[in-house]
Design a protein around this motif. Structure first.
Motif, PDB file in Angstrom:
ATOM      1  N   MET A   1       0.864  -1.194   0.000  1.00  0.00           N
ATOM      2  CA  MET A   1       0.000   0.000   0.000  1.00  0.00           C
ATOM      3  C   MET A   1       0.897   1.240   0.000  1.00  0.00           C
ATOM      4  SD  MET A   1      -3.255   0.869   2.451  1.00  0.00           S
ATOM      5  CE  MET A   1      -2.343   0.774   3.986  1.00  0.00           C
ATOM      6  N   ARG A   2       0.647   2.164  -0.874  1.00  0.00           N
ATOM      7  CA  ARG A   2       1.494   3.344  -1.027  1.00  0.00           C
ATOM      8  C   ARG A   2       1.465   4.213   0.221  1.00  0.00           C
ATOM      9  NH1 ARG A   2       1.320   8.583  -3.636  1.00  0.00           N
ATOM     10  NH2 ARG A   2      -0.925   8.463  -3.851  1.00  0.00           N
ATOM     11  N   GLN A   3       2.658   4.602   0.678  1.00  0.00           N
ATOM     12  CA  GLN A   3       2.762   5.466   1.841  1.00  0.00           C
ATOM     13  C   GLN A   3       2.486   6.901   1.410  1.00  0.00           C
ATOM     14  OE1 GLN A   3       2.530   6.814   4.964  1.00  0.00           O
ATOM     15  NE2 GLN A   3       3.691   5.012   5.522  1.00  0.00           N
ATOM     16  N   LEU A   4       1.449   7.507   1.956  1.00  0.00           N
ATOM     17  CA  LEU A   4       1.044   8.845   1.549  1.00  0.00           C
ATOM     18  C   LEU A   4       1.643   9.928   2.435  1.00  0.00           C
ATOM     19  CD1 LEU A   4      -2.730   8.052   0.854  1.00  0.00           C
ATOM     20  CD2 LEU A   4      -0.917   8.307  -0.843  1.00  0.00           C
ATOM     21  N   TYR A   5       1.960   9.589   3.689  1.00  0.00           N
ATOM     22  CA  TYR A   5       2.430  10.586   4.643  1.00  0.00           C
ATOM     23  C   TYR A   5       3.807  11.116   4.250  1.00  0.00           C
ATOM     24  CZ  TYR A   5       3.987  12.671   9.023  1.00  0.00           C
ATOM     25  OH  TYR A   5       4.460  13.534   9.969  1.00  0.00           O
ATOM     26  N   VAL A   6       3.947  12.438   4.299  1.00  0.00           N
ATOM     27  CA  VAL A   6       5.225  13.096   4.021  1.00  0.00           C
ATOM     28  C   VAL A   6       5.677  13.768   5.320  1.00  0.00           C
ATOM     29  CG1 VAL A   6       6.441  14.825   2.649  1.00  0.00           C
ATOM     30  CG2 VAL A   6       4.555  13.526   1.626  1.00  0.00           C
ATOM     31  N   PRO A   7       6.748  13.294   5.946  1.00  0.00           N
ATOM     32  CA  PRO A   7       7.187  13.856   7.239  1.00  0.00           C
ATOM     33  C   PRO A   7       7.432  15.360   7.154  1.00  0.00           C
ATOM     34  CG  PRO A   7       8.371  11.830   6.738  1.00  0.00           C
ATOM     35  CD  PRO A   7       7.618  12.204   5.490  1.00  0.00           C
ATOM     36  N   LEU A 105      -3.905  16.520   0.896  1.00  0.00           N
ATOM     37  CA  LEU A 105      -3.140  17.274   1.890  1.00  0.00           C
ATOM     38  C   LEU A 105      -3.273  16.631   3.266  1.00  0.00           C
ATOM     39  CD1 LEU A 105      -1.450  19.756   2.672  1.00  0.00           C
ATOM     40  CD2 LEU A 105      -3.599  21.025   2.937  1.00  0.00           C
ATOM     41  N   LEU A 106      -4.483  16.176   3.607  1.00  0.00           N
ATOM     42  CA  LEU A 106      -4.696  15.509   4.893  1.00  0.00           C
ATOM     43  C   LEU A 106      -3.846  14.259   5.001  1.00  0.00           C
ATOM     44  CD1 LEU A 106      -6.321  15.118   7.567  1.00  0.00           C
ATOM     45  CD2 LEU A 106      -7.969  13.817   6.206  1.00  0.00           C
ATOM     46  N   THR A 107      -3.843  13.431   3.949  1.00  0.00           N
ATOM     47  CA  THR A 107      -3.084  12.187   4.014  1.00  0.00           C
ATOM     48  C   THR A 107      -1.573  12.438   3.965  1.00  0.00           C
ATOM     49  OG1 THR A 107      -3.292  11.897   1.609  1.00  0.00           O
ATOM     50  CG2 THR A 107      -4.938  10.829   2.991  1.00  0.00           C
ATOM     51  N   CYS A 108      -1.162  13.563   3.365  1.00  0.00           N
ATOM     52  CA  CYS A 108       0.272  13.899   3.318  1.00  0.00           C
ATOM     53  C   CYS A 108       0.792  14.410   4.661  1.00  0.00           C
ATOM     54  CB  CYS A 108       0.537  14.953   2.248  1.00  0.00           C
ATOM     55  SG  CYS A 108       0.495  14.335   0.562  1.00  0.00           S
ATOM     56  N   THR A 109      -0.093  14.972   5.471  1.00  0.00           N
ATOM     57  CA  THR A 109       0.348  15.612   6.720  1.00  0.00           C
ATOM     58  C   THR A 109      -0.146  14.893   7.976  1.00  0.00           C
ATOM     59  OG1 THR A 109      -1.575  17.097   6.680  1.00  0.00           O
ATOM     60  CG2 THR A 109       0.454  17.893   5.643  1.00  0.00           C
ATOM     61  N   THR A 110      -0.797  13.756   7.812  1.00  0.00           N
ATOM     62  CA  THR A 110      -1.345  13.027   8.961  1.00  0.00           C
ATOM     63  C   THR A 110      -0.982  11.553   8.844  1.00  0.00           C
ATOM     64  OG1 THR A 110      -3.250  14.520   8.856  1.00  0.00           O
ATOM     65  CG2 THR A 110      -3.426  12.632  10.337  1.00  0.00           C
ATOM     66  N   ARG A 111      -0.366  11.020   9.883  1.00  0.00           N
ATOM     67  CA  ARG A 111      -0.049   9.596   9.879  1.00  0.00           C
ATOM     68  C   ARG A 111      -1.332   8.783   9.917  1.00  0.00           C
ATOM     69  NH1 ARG A 111       5.332   8.769  10.618  1.00  0.00           N
ATOM     70  NH2 ARG A 111       6.526  10.493  11.525  1.00  0.00           N
TER      71      ARG A 111
END
Length: 198
Positions: A1-7, A105-111
């Motif tokens: 599953m692709r990791q969407l979160y960007v630290p 944006l939510l999935t990029c900034t939220t684990r």
């Protein structure tokens, strides 16, 4: 599953997952229910895009998000342009683009774990009527995460059709279905590997 979160360490990254979810839900309602004009919708899309800058995300992340929605803009926009009028096309496409950008944006900034916990807390009262908050939270989390993924799959199909010199048609729908099923298999395997589903 692709990791969407960007630290990252921006205020948007640090904001509570529950608050961001509430804002996304409010934005979806506002985008759906308010009588938007062309200028207002353009501002809404710009605000959604500006969120990436405020979050300190690399330009490539915003560019990738826009590349994912571009096929939708072209296909849906062209259809509405011919069957309705330019203003209606712009507003309708703008609603969807703004919502996809905000969900991305939510999935990029939220684990994912924080998203799950926030949904479980919000859905906790449903346990009294026999609903399992964990299952519902997982379903909603995956649905939110899938919004930008689906936009990306549509782009892959369009690019593949264009590379073969084909016009978008029924074959594109079949190709998209194959990619969606493959993505579903990947998600299922990822969940099974974590002991969440079997």
């Amino acid at each position: 599953m692709r990791q969407l979160y960007v630290p990252g360490d921006s205020a948007i990254h640090r904001a509570p997952a529950g608050g961001k979810l509430a804002l996304l839900a409010a934005a979806a309602l506002l985008l759906s229910l308010l009588p938007w004009g062309v200028v207002g919708m353009a501002v809404a899309v710009l605000i959604a895009s500006a969120g990436y800058v405020l979050a300190g995300l690399p330009a490539r992340v915003l560019g990738r998000a826009w590349l994912r929605v571009l096929p939708l803009v072209v296909i849906l926009g062209a259809a509405l342009f011919f069957f309705a009028d330019p203003a209606t096309a712009f507003i309708a496409v703008g609603r969807i683009v703004a919502l996809i950008l905000l969900a991305d944006l939510l999935t990029c900034t939220t684990r994912f774990g924080a998203l799950m916990e926030a949904l479980q807390r919000a859905l906790g009262p449903l346990r009294r009527v026999g609903v399992d908050p964990e299952v519902v939270a997982l379903t909603l989390s995956l649905a939110i995460a899938t919004i930008p993924v689906m936009a990306g799959l549509i782009g892959q199909v369009r690019d593949a059709q264009r590379a073969r010199g084909l016009r978008t048609g029924p074959r594109a729908g079949v190709a998209l279905l194959v990619l969606v099923l493959r993505h579903a298999d990947d998600v299922g395997e990822a969940l099974a590997a974590r002991g969440i589903a079997g």
